[in-house]
Design a protein around this motif. Sequence first.
Motif, short mmCIF file in Angstrom:
data_model
loop_
_atom_site.label_atom_id
_atom_site.label_comp_id
_atom_site.label_asym_id
_atom_site.label_seq_id
_atom_site.Cartn_x
_atom_site.Cartn_y
_atom_site.Cartn_z
N GLY A 1 0.82 -1.20 0.00
CA GLY A 1 0.00 0.00 0.00
C GLY A 1 0.85 1.26 0.00
N LEU A 2 1.94 1.24 0.77
CA LEU A 2 2.84 2.40 0.79
C LEU A 2 3.42 2.68 -0.58
CD1 LEU A 2 4.87 1.76 4.09
CD2 LEU A 2 2.82 3.16 3.78
N ILE A 3 3.94 1.64 -1.24
CA ILE A 3 4.60 1.87 -2.53
C ILE A 3 3.59 2.21 -3.62
CG2 ILE A 3 4.64 -0.55 -3.25
CD1 ILE A 3 7.43 2.09 -3.75
N SER A 4 2.34 1.77 -3.47
CA SER A 4 1.31 2.13 -4.45
C SER A 4 0.99 3.62 -4.36
CB SER A 4 0.04 1.30 -4.22
OG SER A 4 0.30 -0.07 -4.43
N MET A 5 0.79 4.12 -3.14
CA MET A 5 0.59 5.56 -2.97
C MET A 5 1.78 6.34 -3.50
SD MET A 5 0.28 7.75 0.59
CE MET A 5 2.02 7.42 0.98
N TYR A 6 2.97 5.90 -3.15
CA TYR A 6 4.21 6.59 -3.54
C TYR A 6 4.38 6.60 -5.05
CZ TYR A 6 9.20 7.87 -2.94
OH TYR A 6 10.42 8.48 -2.93
N ALA A 7 3.95 5.54 -5.73
CA ALA A 7 4.07 5.49 -7.18
C ALA A 7 3.30 6.62 -7.85
CB ALA A 7 3.58 4.14 -7.70
N VAL A 8 2.08 6.87 -7.38
CA VAL A 8 1.29 7.95 -7.96
C VAL A 8 1.90 9.31 -7.60
CG1 VAL A 8 -0.99 9.00 -8.10
CG2 VAL A 8 -0.78 6.53 -7.90
N MET A 9 2.44 9.43 -6.40
CA MET A 9 3.07 10.68 -5.99
C MET A 9 4.31 10.98 -6.82
SD MET A 9 2.61 10.27 -1.84
CE MET A 9 3.93 11.44 -1.48
N LYS A 10 5.13 9.96 -7.07
CA LYS A 10 6.39 10.18 -7.78
C LYS A 10 6.24 10.16 -9.30
CE LYS A 10 9.87 10.51 -5.91
NZ LYS A 10 10.56 11.70 -5.31
N GLY B 1 3.83 15.27 6.30
CA GLY B 1 4.65 16.22 5.57
C GLY B 1 5.02 15.72 4.19
N VAL B 2 5.43 14.47 4.10
CA VAL B 2 5.80 13.89 2.80
C VAL B 2 4.60 13.86 1.86
CG1 VAL B 2 6.46 11.71 1.68
CG2 VAL B 2 7.75 12.55 3.65
N ILE B 3 3.44 13.47 2.38
CA ILE B 3 2.25 13.39 1.55
C ILE B 3 1.80 14.79 1.13
CG2 ILE B 3 -0.19 12.74 1.55
CD1 ILE B 3 0.62 10.39 3.41
N GLU B 4 1.82 15.74 2.06
CA GLU B 4 1.42 17.12 1.75
C GLU B 4 2.27 17.67 0.60
OE1 GLU B 4 -1.02 20.33 2.44
OE2 GLU B 4 -0.79 19.04 4.19
N ARG B 5 3.56 17.42 0.66
CA ARG B 5 4.47 17.96 -0.37
C ARG B 5 4.41 17.18 -1.67
NH1 ARG B 5 7.59 18.16 4.38
NH2 ARG B 5 8.61 16.18 3.86
N GLY B 6 4.08 15.90 -1.59
CA GLY B 6 4.24 15.04 -2.75
C GLY B 6 2.98 14.76 -3.55
N LEU B 7 1.81 15.05 -3.00
CA LEU B 7 0.57 14.71 -3.70
C LEU B 7 0.42 15.52 -4.98
CD1 LEU B 7 -2.31 14.37 -1.07
CD2 LEU B 7 -1.37 12.60 -2.56
N PRO B 8 0.02 14.86 -6.07
CA PRO B 8 -0.36 15.63 -7.25
C PRO B 8 -1.67 16.35 -6.99
CG PRO B 8 -0.86 13.31 -7.58
CD PRO B 8 -0.13 13.41 -6.27
N ALA B 9 -1.95 17.37 -7.77
CA ALA B 9 -3.19 18.11 -7.59
C ALA B 9 -4.38 17.20 -7.83
CB ALA B 9 -3.23 19.30 -8.56
N PRO B 10 -5.47 17.38 -7.06
CA PRO B 10 -6.65 16.53 -7.26
C PRO B 10 -7.30 16.83 -8.60
CG PRO B 10 -7.13 18.33 -5.74
CD PRO B 10 -5.66 18.38 -5.99
N GLY B 11 -8.09 15.87 -9.04
CA GLY B 11 -8.80 16.02 -10.30
C GLY B 11 -8.47 14.93 -11.28
N ASP B 12 -7.18 14.69 -11.50
CA ASP B 12 -6.75 13.66 -12.45
C ASP B 12 -6.23 12.41 -11.75
OD1 ASP B 12 -7.37 15.19 -14.70
OD2 ASP B 12 -5.43 16.21 -14.64
N HIS B 13 -6.20 12.39 -10.41
CA HIS B 13 -5.64 11.26 -9.68
C HIS B 13 -6.58 10.86 -8.56
CE1 HIS B 13 -2.21 13.17 -11.68
NE2 HIS B 13 -1.77 11.93 -11.80
N ARG B 14 -6.57 9.55 -8.24
CA ARG B 14 -7.50 9.02 -7.25
C ARG B 14 -6.75 8.06 -6.31
NH1 ARG B 14 -11.19 5.62 -9.55
NH2 ARG B 14 -9.78 5.28 -11.30
N PHE B 15 -7.17 8.08 -5.04
CA PHE B 15 -6.54 7.23 -4.03
C PHE B 15 -7.60 6.53 -3.20
CE2 PHE B 15 -3.40 10.42 -5.01
CZ PHE B 15 -2.19 9.77 -4.94
N TYR B 16 -7.39 5.24 -2.98
CA TYR B 16 -8.25 4.43 -2.12
C TYR B 16 -7.41 3.88 -0.98
CZ TYR B 16 -10.77 0.24 -0.53
OH TYR B 16 -11.38 -0.72 0.24
N PHE B 17 -7.91 4.01 0.26
CA PHE B 17 -7.28 3.41 1.43
C PHE B 17 -8.33 2.61 2.21
CE2 PHE B 17 -4.77 7.20 0.58
CZ PHE B 17 -3.47 6.73 0.67
#
Length: 313
Positions: free
Chosen positions: A180-189, A230-246
Motif C-alpha cells: 500500500g505504501l509503494i502504491s501511494m508513492y508510485a502515484v506521488m512520484k 509532511g511527505v504526503i502534503e508535499r508530494g501529492l499531485p493536484a486533485p482532479g486527475d488522480h485518485r486514491f483508495y485506502f
Amino acid sequence: MNRRGLLALMAALPFSSAARAEGALAGGRLVLHEAVASAHVKARNVSVWLPAGYEASDAAWPVLYMHDGQNLFDPATANFGEWGVDEHLTRLIESGQVRTPIVVGIWNTDLRLREYVPADLITALPADMRDEVQAIYGGPSLSDAYLRFLVEELKPFTDGAYRTLTGPQDTMIAGSSMGGLISMYAVMKWPQVFSAAACLSTHWPLKVEGLEPGATLDAWRERLVAAWTGVIERGLPAPGDHRFYFDRGDETLDQFYAVFQTQVDQTFRRRGYGPGDFRSLVFPGAQHNEASWNQRLDVPLTFLLSPAPTRNP
C-alpha cells in the motif's frame, strides 16, 4: 505479518524473454514471465492475467499493476493466502461493475521491505528513527529504483507485449501493507504514469514490534505521523486527475493504523481531495492478511476500474 523472509531462496536469474502460459484461470488466462531482469532491481517473476476474450479481440485494455504478485492468482505460489484477483474481476466484469483490465502481478523478492518503503519518507524521518527503520529493513530504501523498474522497464515491456491502453487514466496500481505504501508513492512520484492507487491495510507504522500502547509508542507515532503527513502534503499531485483508495481493518496489525490513517485522510482533504477521487474505509473485524484482503477486494477494484463506457474495451 513481517514477511522479510519471503522468497529468500529466490536467486536473481539471467534474463529470459520466454513467457510460460500457466493455463486458464477464472475468466481468463495467466502468463508467467520468469526472472525478468532489470538494470535497477533484482530479477523477479511477473504474472500477467489476460481477461477472457483477449485473444479473440483486437481491442486495447487498461492495466492494473499489483505488488506481491505471487499471492494474487494461484494458491500454489501464495505462501500467505491467495487474493483471488481473477475470480473477483471475472464476477465484476460480468456484472458490468468494472472496466476489463489486464493485471500485471509483480512478484516480490527478499528485498521487499526496502523496495516498498518510500525513500522520501525515510529521508524525512528524524535521524534516530531513520537509523532504526533501516536497521530493521536491512539497509536504505530501494523504492525509487523499484519504481524506475516499473516505469522504465516493466511498463514498456507490458505495453509492447500486450495490447494495452498506455495513458495514465488507464494505468492503475495496487497493493497491501507495505504494498500500500509503494502504491501511494508510485502515484506521488510518477503522476504522469499512474492515475490511481488502491492501498489496503497500509502499513504506516513501518514496524511490527514495539507497537504496544504506552508512552514509547505515542512518542514514535507522533514523530512518524508528522513525517508521513509532511511527505504526503508535499508530494501529492493536484486533485482532479488522480485518485486514491485506502482501507484498514481493526484487528491484528491493522488495529494500530487508525491514528495514522486519520491524519493521512485529513492531509488528503486539505489538498482538495474529495469523495470522487479519495476514499478511506474501515472494515470491522478484518485482519492483516490475504484472507481479509480477498474478502473485500471487490471494493478497491470497483474504485480503480469504475466503468468508463467511452474507453471500455
